[in-house]
Design a protein around this motif. Structure first.
Motif, PDB file in Angstrom:
ATOM      1  N   ALA A 128       0.831  -1.205   0.000  1.00 38.22           N
ATOM      2  CA  ALA A 128       0.000   0.000   0.000  1.00 38.22           C
ATOM      3  C   ALA A 128       0.868   1.258   0.000  1.00 38.22           C
ATOM      4  O   ALA A 128       1.964   1.277   0.552  1.00 38.22           O
ATOM      5  CB  ALA A 128      -0.911   0.013   1.217  1.00 38.22           C
ATOM      6  N   VAL A 129       0.348   2.298  -0.628  1.00 37.89           N
ATOM      7  CA  VAL A 129       1.044   3.578  -0.661  1.00 37.89           C
ATOM      8  C   VAL A 129       0.782   4.309   0.658  1.00 37.89           C
ATOM      9  O   VAL A 129      -0.367   4.491   1.050  1.00 37.89           O
ATOM     10  CB  VAL A 129       0.551   4.437  -1.847  1.00 37.89           C
ATOM     11  N   VAL A 130       1.841   4.709   1.331  1.00 36.77           N
ATOM     12  CA  VAL A 130       1.723   5.416   2.601  1.00 36.77           C
ATOM     13  C   VAL A 130       1.528   6.901   2.298  1.00 36.77           C
ATOM     14  O   VAL A 130       2.320   7.498   1.585  1.00 36.77           O
ATOM     15  CB  VAL A 130       2.985   5.203   3.465  1.00 36.77           C
ATOM     16  N   PRO A 131       0.471   7.502   2.821  1.00 43.93           N
ATOM     17  CA  PRO A 131       0.231   8.921   2.550  1.00 43.93           C
ATOM     18  C   PRO A 131       1.279   9.802   3.235  1.00 43.93           C
ATOM     19  O   PRO A 131       1.894   9.392   4.222  1.00 43.93           O
ATOM     20  CB  PRO A 131      -1.156   9.169   3.143  1.00 43.93           C
ATOM     21  N   SER A 132       1.445  10.986   2.717  1.00 41.71           N
ATOM     22  CA  SER A 132       2.366  11.927   3.350  1.00 41.71           C
ATOM     23  C   SER A 132       1.765  12.361   4.687  1.00 41.71           C
ATOM     24  O   SER A 132       0.581  12.160   4.953  1.00 41.71           O
ATOM     25  CB  SER A 132       2.576  13.143   2.458  1.00 41.71           C
ATOM     26  N   ARG A 133       2.583  12.969   5.499  1.00 36.20           N
ATOM     27  CA  ARG A 133       2.083  13.435   6.804  1.00 36.20           C
ATOM     28  C   ARG A 133       0.964  14.449   6.619  1.00 36.20           C
ATOM     29  O   ARG A 133      -0.028  14.445   7.341  1.00 36.20           O
ATOM     30  CB  ARG A 133       3.220  14.052   7.597  1.00 36.20           C
ATOM     31  N   ARG A 134       1.114  15.312   5.640  1.00 38.67           N
ATOM     32  CA  ARG A 134       0.094  16.327   5.366  1.00 38.67           C
ATOM     33  C   ARG A 134      -1.231  15.681   4.964  1.00 38.67           C
ATOM     34  O   ARG A 134      -2.298  16.063   5.445  1.00 38.67           O
ATOM     35  CB  ARG A 134       0.594  17.261   4.282  1.00 38.67           C
ATOM     36  N   ASP A 135      -1.160  14.689   4.078  1.00 42.64           N
ATOM     37  CA  ASP A 135      -2.373  13.980   3.660  1.00 42.64           C
ATOM     38  C   ASP A 135      -3.016  13.240   4.833  1.00 42.64           C
ATOM     39  O   ASP A 135      -4.240  13.198   4.968  1.00 42.64           O
ATOM     40  CB  ASP A 135      -2.067  12.999   2.535  1.00 42.64           C
ATOM     41  N   PHE A 136      -2.174  12.643   5.673  1.00 41.71           N
ATOM     42  CA  PHE A 136      -2.687  11.946   6.848  1.00 41.71           C
ATOM     43  C   PHE A 136      -3.436  12.910   7.766  1.00 41.71           C
ATOM     44  O   PHE A 136      -4.544  12.610   8.224  1.00 41.71           O
ATOM     45  CB  PHE A 136      -1.537  11.286   7.612  1.00 41.71           C
ATOM     46  N   GLU A 137      -2.847  14.062   8.028  1.00 40.99           N
ATOM     47  CA  GLU A 137      -3.496  15.037   8.907  1.00 40.99           C
ATOM     48  C   GLU A 137      -4.804  15.547   8.292  1.00 40.99           C
ATOM     49  O   GLU A 137      -5.780  15.777   8.994  1.00 40.99           O
ATOM     50  CB  GLU A 137      -2.560  16.210   9.210  1.00 40.99           C
ATOM     51  N   ARG A 138      -4.837  15.705   6.975  1.00 45.55           N
ATOM     52  CA  ARG A 138      -6.068  16.135   6.297  1.00 45.55           C
ATOM     53  C   ARG A 138      -7.154  15.071   6.446  1.00 45.55           C
ATOM     54  O   ARG A 138      -8.295  15.369   6.770  1.00 45.55           O
ATOM     55  CB  ARG A 138      -5.778  16.420   4.824  1.00 45.55           C
ATOM     56  N   MET A 139      -6.799  13.794   6.217  1.00 45.37           N
ATOM     57  CA  MET A 139      -7.767  12.706   6.376  1.00 45.37           C
ATOM     58  C   MET A 139      -8.281  12.643   7.812  1.00 45.37           C
ATOM     59  O   MET A 139      -9.475  12.455   8.051  1.00 45.37           O
ATOM     60  CB  MET A 139      -7.136  11.361   6.018  1.00 45.37           C
ATOM     61  N   ARG A 140      -7.388  12.815   8.751  1.00 46.33           N
ATOM     62  CA  ARG A 140      -7.745  12.759  10.156  1.00 46.33           C
ATOM     63  C   ARG A 140      -8.690  13.902  10.540  1.00 46.33           C
ATOM     64  O   ARG A 140      -9.686  13.695  11.231  1.00 46.33           O
ATOM     65  CB  ARG A 140      -6.456  12.838  10.967  1.00 46.33           C
ATOM     66  N   THR A 141      -8.396  15.098  10.063  1.00 50.70           N
ATOM     67  CA  THR A 141      -9.256  16.250  10.342  1.00 50.70           C
ATOM     68  C   THR A 141     -10.624  16.076   9.705  1.00 50.70           C
ATOM     69  O   THR A 141     -11.652  16.342  10.339  1.00 50.70           O
ATOM     70  CB  THR A 141      -8.598  17.543   9.835  1.00 50.70           C
ATOM     71  N   ASP A 142     -10.647  15.628   8.462  1.00 47.48           N
ATOM     72  CA  ASP A 142     -11.927  15.404   7.781  1.00 47.48           C
ATOM     73  C   ASP A 142     -12.769  14.365   8.515  1.00 47.48           C
ATOM     74  O   ASP A 142     -13.977  14.525   8.669  1.00 47.48           O
ATOM     75  CB  ASP A 142     -11.702  14.959   6.338  1.00 47.48           C
ATOM     76  N   ARG A 143     -12.130  13.294   8.988  1.00 45.31           N
ATOM     77  CA  ARG A 143     -12.848  12.241   9.707  1.00 45.31           C
ATOM     78  C   ARG A 143     -13.402  12.783  11.025  1.00 45.31           C
ATOM     79  O   ARG A 143     -14.531  12.480  11.404  1.00 45.31           O
ATOM     80  CB  ARG A 143     -11.912  11.060   9.954  1.00 45.31           C
ATOM     81  N   GLN A 144     -12.630  13.608  11.723  1.00 49.28           N
ATOM     82  CA  GLN A 144     -13.097  14.173  12.985  1.00 49.28           C
ATOM     83  C   GLN A 144     -14.253  15.139  12.763  1.00 49.28           C
ATOM     84  O   GLN A 144     -15.193  15.186  13.552  1.00 49.28           O
ATOM     85  CB  GLN A 144     -11.962  14.891  13.701  1.00 49.28           C
ATOM     86  N   GLU A 145     -14.205  15.910  11.702  1.00 48.97           N
ATOM     87  CA  GLU A 145     -15.275  16.867  11.431  1.00 48.97           C
ATOM     88  C   GLU A 145     -16.541  16.181  10.938  1.00 48.97           C
ATOM     89  O   GLU A 145     -17.637  16.697  11.126  1.00 48.97           O
ATOM     90  CB  GLU A 145     -14.801  17.909  10.426  1.00 48.97           C
ATOM     91  N   ALA A 146     -16.396  15.022  10.307  1.00 45.89           N
ATOM     92  CA  ALA A 146     -17.564  14.294   9.806  1.00 45.89           C
ATOM     93  C   ALA A 146     -18.370  13.674  10.950  1.00 45.89           C
ATOM     94  O   ALA A 146     -19.584  13.542  10.852  1.00 45.89           O
ATOM     95  CB  ALA A 146     -17.137  13.205   8.835  1.00 45.89           C
ATOM     96  N   ASP A 147     -17.697  13.298  12.020  1.00 49.30           N
ATOM     97  CA  ASP A 147     -18.365  12.671  13.158  1.00 49.30           C
ATOM     98  C   ASP A 147     -18.079  13.516  14.409  1.00 49.30           C
ATOM     99  O   ASP A 147     -16.974  13.477  14.928  1.00 49.30           O
ATOM    100  CB  ASP A 147     -17.851  11.259  13.362  1.00 49.30           C
ATOM    101  N   PRO A 148     -19.051  14.267  14.886  1.00 50.18           N
ATOM    102  CA  PRO A 148     -18.825  15.150  16.035  1.00 50.18           C
ATOM    103  C   PRO A 148     -18.330  14.428  17.286  1.00 50.18           C
ATOM    104  O   PRO A 148     -17.621  14.988  18.083  1.00 50.18           O
ATOM    105  CB  PRO A 148     -20.182  15.794  16.290  1.00 50.18           C
TER     106      PRO A 148
END
Length: 62
Positions: A35-55
């Motif tokens: 699997a392709v490991v995302p960059s740190r920036r992409d990881f933080e973006r995915m993490r933020t999006d996931r947190q905002e999607a579920d309060p």
């Protein structure tokens, strides 16, 4: 002295969740080595999006 400094560094990284990216990369490589490991920036973006999607995930009121 060095061992104490390393212990403090580890504790602070865990406390601030700075080590989340390292844990995610290790988990991804273990489960699917090709699997392709995302960059740190992409990881933080995915993490933020996931947190905002579920309060409940991010404990944010607004």
């Amino acid at each position: 002295m060095r061992r104490t400094a390393e212990g403090v560094r580890w504790y602070l990284r865990e406390l601030t969740d700075e080590s989340a990216y390292d844990r995610y990369c290790a988990h991804l490589r273990k489960g699917c080595p090709e699997a392709v490991v995302p960059s740190r920036r992409d990881f933080e973006r995915m993490r933020t999006d996931r947190q905002e999607a579920d309060p409940r995930e991010g404990f944010r009121c607004c």
